[in-house]
Design a protein around this motif. Structure first.
Motif, PDB file in Angstrom:
ATOM      1  N   GLU A   1       0.817  -0.937  -0.098  1.00  0.00           N
ATOM      2  CA  GLU A   1      -0.090  -0.026   0.097  1.00  0.00           C
ATOM      3  C   GLU A   1       0.692   1.277  -0.110  1.00  0.00           C
ATOM      4  O   GLU A   1       0.612   2.427  -0.670  1.00  0.00           O
ATOM      5  CB  GLU A   1      -0.801   0.182   1.258  1.00  0.00           C
ATOM      6  CG  GLU A   1      -1.909  -1.158   1.284  1.00  0.00           C
ATOM      7  CD  GLU A   1      -2.822  -1.270   2.441  1.00  0.00           C
ATOM      8  OE1 GLU A   1      -2.580  -0.539   3.392  1.00  0.00           O
ATOM      9  OE2 GLU A   1      -3.616  -2.243   2.456  1.00  0.00           O
ATOM     10  N   ALA A   2       1.949   1.185   0.762  1.00  0.00           N
ATOM     11  CA  ALA A   2       2.950   2.443   0.850  1.00  0.00           C
ATOM     12  C   ALA A   2       3.523   2.524  -0.510  1.00  0.00           C
ATOM     13  O   ALA A   2       3.784   3.853  -1.023  1.00  0.00           O
ATOM     14  CB  ALA A   2       3.986   2.116   1.925  1.00  0.00           C
TER      15      ALA A   2
ATOM     16  N   ARG B   1       1.227   4.170  -2.963  1.00  0.00           N
ATOM     17  CA  ARG B   1       0.922   5.602  -2.778  1.00  0.00           C
ATOM     18  C   ARG B   1       2.378   6.425  -3.302  1.00  0.00           C
ATOM     19  O   ARG B   1       2.100   7.543  -3.690  1.00  0.00           O
ATOM     20  CB  ARG B   1       0.679   5.850  -0.959  1.00  0.00           C
ATOM     21  CG  ARG B   1      -0.416   5.517  -0.623  1.00  0.00           C
ATOM     22  CD  ARG B   1      -0.746   6.098   0.885  1.00  0.00           C
ATOM     23  NE  ARG B   1       0.004   5.588   1.778  1.00  0.00           N
ATOM     24  CZ  ARG B   1      -0.087   4.696   2.517  1.00  0.00           C
ATOM     25  NH1 ARG B   1      -0.922   3.572   2.231  1.00  0.00           N
ATOM     26  NH2 ARG B   1       1.088   4.022   3.333  1.00  0.00           N
TER      27      ARG B   1
ATOM     28  N   PRO C   1       1.682   5.840  -8.074  1.00  0.00           N
ATOM     29  CA  PRO C   1       0.476   5.192  -8.325  1.00  0.00           C
ATOM     30  C   PRO C   1       0.770   4.200  -9.659  1.00  0.00           C
ATOM     31  O   PRO C   1      -0.379   3.588  -9.599  1.00  0.00           O
ATOM     32  CB  PRO C   1      -0.318   6.393  -8.887  1.00  0.00           C
ATOM     33  CG  PRO C   1       0.277   7.749  -8.251  1.00  0.00           C
ATOM     34  CD  PRO C   1       1.588   7.222  -8.016  1.00  0.00           C
TER      35      PRO C   1
ATOM     36  N   ALA D   1      -0.295   0.809  -8.292  1.00  0.00           N
ATOM     37  CA  ALA D   1      -1.461   0.465  -8.145  1.00  0.00           C
ATOM     38  C   ALA D   1      -1.906  -0.418  -9.390  1.00  0.00           C
ATOM     39  O   ALA D   1      -2.754  -1.202  -9.301  1.00  0.00           O
ATOM     40  CB  ALA D   1      -2.441   1.506  -7.853  1.00  0.00           C
TER      41      ALA D   1
ATOM     42  N   THR E   1       9.623  10.905  -7.203  1.00  0.00           N
ATOM     43  CA  THR E   1       8.943   9.628  -7.116  1.00  0.00           C
ATOM     44  C   THR E   1       9.860   8.523  -6.426  1.00  0.00           C
ATOM     45  O   THR E   1       9.655   7.678  -5.430  1.00  0.00           O
ATOM     46  CB  THR E   1       8.357   9.073  -8.478  1.00  0.00           C
ATOM     47  OG1 THR E   1       7.478  10.132  -8.807  1.00  0.00           O
ATOM     48  CG2 THR E   1       7.834   7.746  -8.693  1.00  0.00           C
TER      49      THR E   1
ATOM     50  N   ARG F   1       9.947   8.783  -2.880  1.00  0.00           N
ATOM     51  CA  ARG F   1       9.025   8.307  -2.131  1.00  0.00           C
ATOM     52  C   ARG F   1       9.066   6.700  -2.112  1.00  0.00           C
ATOM     53  O   ARG F   1       8.784   6.041  -1.209  1.00  0.00           O
ATOM     54  CB  ARG F   1       7.726   8.585  -2.889  1.00  0.00           C
ATOM     55  CG  ARG F   1       7.558  10.356  -2.562  1.00  0.00           C
ATOM     56  CD  ARG F   1       6.110  10.588  -2.837  1.00  0.00           C
ATOM     57  NE  ARG F   1       5.552  10.355  -4.297  1.00  0.00           N
ATOM     58  CZ  ARG F   1       6.002  10.976  -5.220  1.00  0.00           C
ATOM     59  NH1 ARG F   1       6.090  12.106  -5.431  1.00  0.00           N
ATOM     60  NH2 ARG F   1       5.346  10.675  -6.549  1.00  0.00           N
TER      61      ARG F   1
END
Length: 115
Positions: A13-14, A17, A20, A23, A61, A64
């Motif tokens: 999930e991290a 986020r 994207p 996902a 990105t 992150r």
């Protein structure tokens, strides 16, 4: 269908986020494999990072992504193994590990030095 444990699910999930794109990768894996095979998914992430490493607009990105991986290295043995084998070893196999190693936090950097 394999059910992911909480630490693995939180990591995925991290990462979703953080970028994207993940996902979409997760949805694709669910469609193709019927489940998220976390080692394959982290291998996909390594290939994605290898392709992004030189893109001028990917810096935030990548930061992150690496922060999500760093945060996940909190002592859970399975998650540590998942990051080392699924991500770091595949990143090394792509030839990109050395080029992005300087962006890692201390925990991710420590494990990168072991692969």
């Amino acid at each position: 269908m394999q059910s992911l444990q909480l630490p693995e699910r939180l990591l995925l999930e991290a990462l979703a986020r953080a970028d994207p794109t993940f996902a979409g990768m997760k949805a694709e894996r669910l469609e193709v494999d019927g489940q998220v095979l976390e080692y394959v998914y982290l291998g996909d992430l390594a290939h994605h990072v290898a392709l992004m490493r030189d893109a001028p607009d990917a810096s935030e990105t990548l930061d992150r992504i690496f922060a999500a991986l760093e945060d996940a290295l909190d002592g859970d043995e399975h998650v540590t193994n998942l990051i080392c084998v699924g991500f770091l070893e595949m990143l090394k196999a792509t030839g990109a590990l050395e080029q992005v190693r300087g962006r890692f936090g201390p925990k991710l950097g420590f494990w990168a030095d072991t692969v």
